[in-house]
Design an enzyme around this catalytic site. Structure first.
Site, PDB file in Angstrom:
ATOM      1  CE1 TYR A  31      42.533  45.550  37.116  1.00 19.25           C
ATOM      2  CE2 TYR A  31      44.459  44.469  38.052  1.00 19.25           C
ATOM      3  CZ  TYR A  31      43.088  44.593  37.952  1.00 19.25           C
ATOM      4  OH  TYR A  31      42.275  43.763  38.673  1.00 19.25           O
ATOM      5  CE  LYS A 146      44.052  41.689  35.733  1.00 17.74           C
ATOM      6  NZ  LYS A 146      43.210  41.321  36.865  1.00 17.74           N
ATOM      7  CD  GLU A 178      35.188  37.315  37.356  1.00 21.34           C
ATOM      8  OE1 GLU A 178      36.300  36.860  37.032  1.00 21.34           O
ATOM      9  OE2 GLU A 178      34.779  38.435  36.976  1.00 21.34           O
ATOM     10  CG  LEU A 202      39.764  39.049  33.959  1.00 16.05           C
ATOM     11  CD1 LEU A 202      39.635  40.433  33.322  1.00 16.05           C
ATOM     12  CD2 LEU A 202      40.837  39.063  35.027  1.00 16.05           C
TER      13      LEU A 202
HETATM   14  N1  PDD Z   1      42.986  39.618  39.566  1.00 21.21           N
HETATM   15  N2  PDD Z   1      38.669  37.523  37.893  1.00 21.21           N
HETATM   16  C1  PDD Z   1      38.927  38.725  38.441  1.00 21.21           C
HETATM   17  C2  PDD Z   1      37.789  39.659  38.692  1.00 21.21           C
HETATM   18  C3  PDD Z   1      40.242  39.086  38.775  1.00 21.21           C
HETATM   19  O1  PDD Z   1      40.494  40.296  39.299  1.00 21.21           O
HETATM   20  C4  PDD Z   1      41.300  38.147  38.551  1.00 21.21           C
HETATM   21  C5  PDD Z   1      42.722  38.452  38.883  1.00 21.21           C
HETATM   22  C6  PDD Z   1      40.979  36.904  37.982  1.00 21.21           C
HETATM   23  C7  PDD Z   1      42.033  35.863  37.677  1.00 21.21           C
HETATM   24  O2  PDD Z   1      42.786  36.233  36.540  1.00 21.21           O
HETATM   25  P1  PDD Z   1      44.293  35.756  36.339  1.00 21.21           P
HETATM   26  O3  PDD Z   1      44.314  34.300  36.468  1.00 21.21           O
HETATM   27  O4  PDD Z   1      44.652  36.234  34.996  1.00 21.21           O
HETATM   28  O5  PDD Z   1      45.119  36.430  37.437  1.00 21.21           O
HETATM   29  C8  PDD Z   1      39.659  36.626  37.660  1.00 21.21           C
HETATM   30  C9  PDD Z   1      44.338  40.073  39.832  1.00 21.21           C
HETATM   31  C10 PDD Z   1      45.251  39.050  40.368  1.00 21.21           C
HETATM   32  C11 PDD Z   1      44.273  41.357  40.643  1.00 21.21           C
HETATM   33  O6  PDD Z   1      43.383  42.138  40.363  1.00 21.21           O
HETATM   34  O7  PDD Z   1      45.137  41.570  41.490  1.00 21.21           O
END
Ligand code: PDD
Length: 291
Positions: A31, A146, A178, A202
């Site tokens: 996703y 992801k 993270e 991620l």
């Molecule tokens: N999640 N690390 C993890 C495990 C995440 O699920 C996310 C973001 C990030 C930050 O990534 P980005 O800056 O590209 O949003 C880091 C999204 C927002 C979610 O699962 O809803």
């Protein structure tokens, strides 16, 4: 609410998938979460590149070209009556006629996309900061993908929520990786640190933008692993994600971070981040209006 499912725009109530969809049975899919401001997609190229990387990593073909994705997303945005969006996009491996771990050969992936209103965090609330906890990172070894399989992340995040906090920072072999759904930055003695990219985290799009801001403003920064102790003694701690942007963290495991208030460096970066959002929206709008 209008959503997109397998080539069609339709009301959410009419969207149907098979109970044999491998996303439903196995969490077999990937996703993206993409923000749009003033109806303009933000950092879309980077999100589509990461989607392509995730699909590739789990041996799925990308069902659309970047241009097709962008056209679908723009049409979905145009159908909603608000300006700022969080787009959720998921591609699962699709439905076979039975449940089998092995990857079936000839099934079509299921593509589902929805938008929800992106509610900006009010400035006074941003300036309160947030609280986090730490936990052992018990996820798998491919956290750079992801994947929709998020049970570990859900249980880890919930432990923070149960304690009145909003994020769980994850620790593997003594090093912070993270957040359960965010990346982490710390400021120590005038240098910004974030753990380096790799299979244990991620590659966040917001993370990259924060590093870009540091690069462009000449703020000292390093992609370097750090221990939980360094996290506790940092001057500032931030979490970043596409939906939360840059959030100052004022306490971790009930220990005060820095002065216990959002720091000055965070303030500089959130101003620069807002500036990037405005520039991108104006640029995109002007490019759309060009003949
Ligand atoms: N999640 N690390 C993890 C495990 C995440 O699920 C996310 C973001 C990030 C930050 O990534 P980005 O800056 O590209 O949003 C880091 C999204 C927002 C979610 O699962 O809803």
């Amino acid at each position: 609410m209008t959503v997109f499912l397998n080539g069609e725009f339709l009301p959410l109530e009419q969207a149907r998938i098979s109970p044999l969809d491998r996303g439903f049975l196995f969490g077999d899919g990937v996703y993206e979460v993409i923000p749009a401001y003033a109806k303009q997609l933000f950092r879309i190229k980077q999100h589509l590149q990461r989607l392509d990387n995730s699909l590739d990593a789990v041996r799925m073909a990308n069902p659309y070209s970047d241009e097709e994705w962008q056209n679908i997303l723009r049409e979905l945005i145009a159908k909603q009556d608000y300006d700022d969006h969080t787009i959720y996009l998921q591609v699962t491996r699709g439905a076979d006629n039975h449940r089998n771990y092995a990857i079936p050969r000839h099934i079509e992936s299921t593509v589902f996309i929805m938008s929800s209103k992106l509610e900006a965090v009010p400035v006074p609330q941003q300036h309160l900061g947030t609280c986090a906890i730490t936990r052992e990172d018990n996820r798998w070894q491919h956290c750079d993908v992801k994947a929709i399989t998020l049970l570990a992340n859900i249980l880890l995040r919930q432990q923070a929520v149960d304690r009145g906090c909003t994020e769980t920072f994850l620790v593997r072999d003594g090093q912070v990786t993270e957040g359960a759904a965010s990346n982490i930055f710390i400021v120590c003695d005038g240098t910004l640190f974030t753990p380096p990219k790799g299979p244990m985290l991620l590659p966040g799009i917001t993370r990259d933008l924060v590093l870009e801001i540091a690069e462009n403003t000449g703020f000292p920064h390093q992609q370097q692993s750090f221990s939980v102790n360094k996290l506790f003694t940092a001057d500032e701690v931030w979490l970043t994600s596409s939906t939360r942007e840059i959030v100052p963290v004022i306490s971790v495991d009930n220990r005060r971070i820095g002065t216990g208030e959002p720091g000055e460096i965070w303030h500089e970066f959130i101003v620069a981040y807002d500036h990037c959002k405005q520039q991108t929206t104006t640029y995109n709008r002007l490019s759309e209006e060009l003949p």
